[in-house]
Design a protein around this motif. Structure first.
Motif, PDB file in Angstrom:
ATOM      1  N   PRO A   1      58.235  21.919  81.802  1.00 56.71           N
ATOM      2  CA  PRO A   1      57.569  22.668  82.874  1.00 56.71           C
ATOM      3  C   PRO A   1      56.184  23.167  82.476  1.00 56.71           C
ATOM      4  O   PRO A   1      55.940  23.534  81.329  1.00 56.71           O
ATOM      5  N   PHE A   2      55.281  23.159  83.440  1.00 61.86           N
ATOM      6  CA  PHE A   2      53.943  23.717  83.306  1.00 61.86           C
ATOM      7  C   PHE A   2      53.623  24.437  84.600  1.00 61.86           C
ATOM      8  O   PHE A   2      54.038  24.005  85.667  1.00 61.86           O
ATOM      9  N   GLU A   3      52.872  25.477  84.487  1.00 57.03           N
ATOM     10  CA  GLU A   3      52.437  26.173  85.693  1.00 57.03           C
ATOM     11  C   GLU A   3      51.049  25.723  86.112  1.00 57.03           C
ATOM     12  O   GLU A   3      50.643  25.978  87.240  1.00 57.03           O
ATOM     13  N   ALA A   4      50.311  25.062  85.209  1.00 55.83           N
ATOM     14  CA  ALA A   4      48.979  24.533  85.515  1.00 55.83           C
ATOM     15  C   ALA A   4      48.634  23.445  84.519  1.00 55.83           C
ATOM     16  O   ALA A   4      49.156  23.430  83.410  1.00 55.83           O
ATOM     17  N   VAL A   5      47.764  22.548  84.923  1.00 57.00           N
ATOM     18  CA  VAL A   5      47.189  21.540  84.033  1.00 57.00           C
ATOM     19  C   VAL A   5      45.727  21.931  83.877  1.00 57.00           C
ATOM     20  O   VAL A   5      45.020  22.092  84.869  1.00 57.00           O
ATOM     21  N   ARG A   6      45.275  22.090  82.635  1.00 61.05           N
ATOM     22  CA  ARG A   6      43.891  22.490  82.375  1.00 61.05           C
ATOM     23  C   ARG A   6      43.192  21.441  81.529  1.00 61.05           C
ATOM     24  O   ARG A   6      43.799  20.858  80.636  1.00 61.05           O
ATOM     25  N   TRP A   7      41.898  21.251  81.811  1.00 61.16           N
ATOM     26  CA  TRP A   7      41.103  20.305  81.040  1.00 61.16           C
ATOM     27  C   TRP A   7      39.625  20.629  81.220  1.00 61.16           C
ATOM     28  O   TRP A   7      39.249  21.369  82.124  1.00 61.16           O
ATOM     29  N   ILE A   8      38.798  20.100  80.337  1.00 60.41           N
ATOM     30  CA  ILE A   8      37.341  20.159  80.509  1.00 60.41           C
ATOM     31  C   ILE A   8      36.963  18.856  81.195  1.00 60.41           C
ATOM     32  O   ILE A   8      37.149  17.770  80.646  1.00 60.41           O
ATOM     33  N   HIS A   9      36.460  18.961  82.410  1.00 58.06           N
ATOM     34  CA  HIS A   9      36.188  17.770  83.211  1.00 58.06           C
ATOM     35  C   HIS A   9      34.934  17.051  82.707  1.00 58.06           C
ATOM     36  O   HIS A   9      33.958  17.673  82.339  1.00 58.06           O
ATOM     37  N   SER A  10      34.994  15.738  82.691  1.00 60.71           N
ATOM     38  CA  SER A  10      33.855  14.920  82.288  1.00 60.71           C
ATOM     39  C   SER A  10      33.767  13.692  83.182  1.00 60.71           C
ATOM     40  O   SER A  10      34.763  13.016  83.412  1.00 60.71           O
ATOM     41  N   HIS A  11      32.582  13.427  83.650  1.00 61.99           N
ATOM     42  CA  HIS A  11      32.367  12.213  84.442  1.00 61.99           C
ATOM     43  C   HIS A  11      32.313  10.981  83.559  1.00 61.99           C
ATOM     44  O   HIS A  11      32.336   9.859  84.048  1.00 61.99           O
ATOM     45  N   GLU A  12      32.252  11.172  82.247  1.00 59.79           N
ATOM     46  CA  GLU A  12      32.127  10.063  81.309  1.00 59.79           C
ATOM     47  C   GLU A  12      33.456   9.414  80.944  1.00 59.79           C
ATOM     48  O   GLU A  12      33.466   8.376  80.293  1.00 59.79           O
ATOM     49  N   VAL A  13      34.585  10.006  81.332  1.00 59.78           N
ATOM     50  CA  VAL A  13      35.882   9.455  80.936  1.00 59.78           C
ATOM     51  C   VAL A  13      36.715   8.992  82.136  1.00 59.78           C
ATOM     52  O   VAL A  13      37.912   8.768  82.007  1.00 59.78           O
TER      53      VAL A  13
END
Length: 171
Positions: free
Chosen positions: A130-142
């Protein structure tokens, strides 16, 4: 070796240790996840929201229906191959149910889910974390992609801000 029903490719069941030896590949990165809750945005019931982690600016929101599938994928920065995580949306959060990647190595859990190789890709299912959120640093390069029940047009990752901390979470 055996074939999975409905599969067109080769499927091999392997232990994680054998898989590590079999693939012989380098370390892989993982999505950072964090906590939040499902409470609805006040109009029309719960929503799946894509927003900035700090400012909470909302970039997209989709009506949340329990059981719908959220897929978050990107091109791995070292391997340059697609990594996809699939979550089942529920009233109380997200449940990671599947991860698909090309390489299995350092940083991957050794004791979670069922692992197999299918068409040269590592598939991990039955994770149920279980997770309550998915977090990431967004990049247009990937080449990030966000799919809701297979539809990647509902949240256009190209329209999300570059190099910013984002999250997907039920509210």
């Amino acid at each position: 070796m055996h074939h999975t029903p409905g599969s067109t490719g080769h499927t091999t069941g392997l232990s994680r240790r054998r898989l590590l030896r079999h693939t012989g590949l380098a370390a892989v990165a993982a999505v950072a996840v964090s906590a939040a809750g499902c409470s609805g945005l006040g109009t029309g019931g719960p929503q799946l929201v894509c927003r900035h982690q700090r400012s909470e600016e909302i970039y997209a929101q989709i009506p949340l229906e329990p059981g719908m599938l959220l897929t978050h994928s990107w091109l791995h920065s070292i391997e340059l191959s697609r990594w996809s995580d699939t979550y089942r949306c529920e009233a109380d959060g997200l449940t990671l149910i599947r991860t698909e990647l090309e390489a299995y190595g350092a940083g991957m859990p050794m004791d979670e889910g069922e692992v197999r190789i299918e068409d040269g890709r590592v598939i991990i299912t039955e994770i149920d974390r279980p997770f309550e959120a998915v977090r990431w640093i967004h990049s247009h390069e990937v080449d990030y992609r966000i799919g809701i029940d297979g539809d990647e047009s509902l949240i256009d990752a190209a329209d999300l801000p570059h190099r910013e901390p984002l999250e997907l979470r039920p509210l």
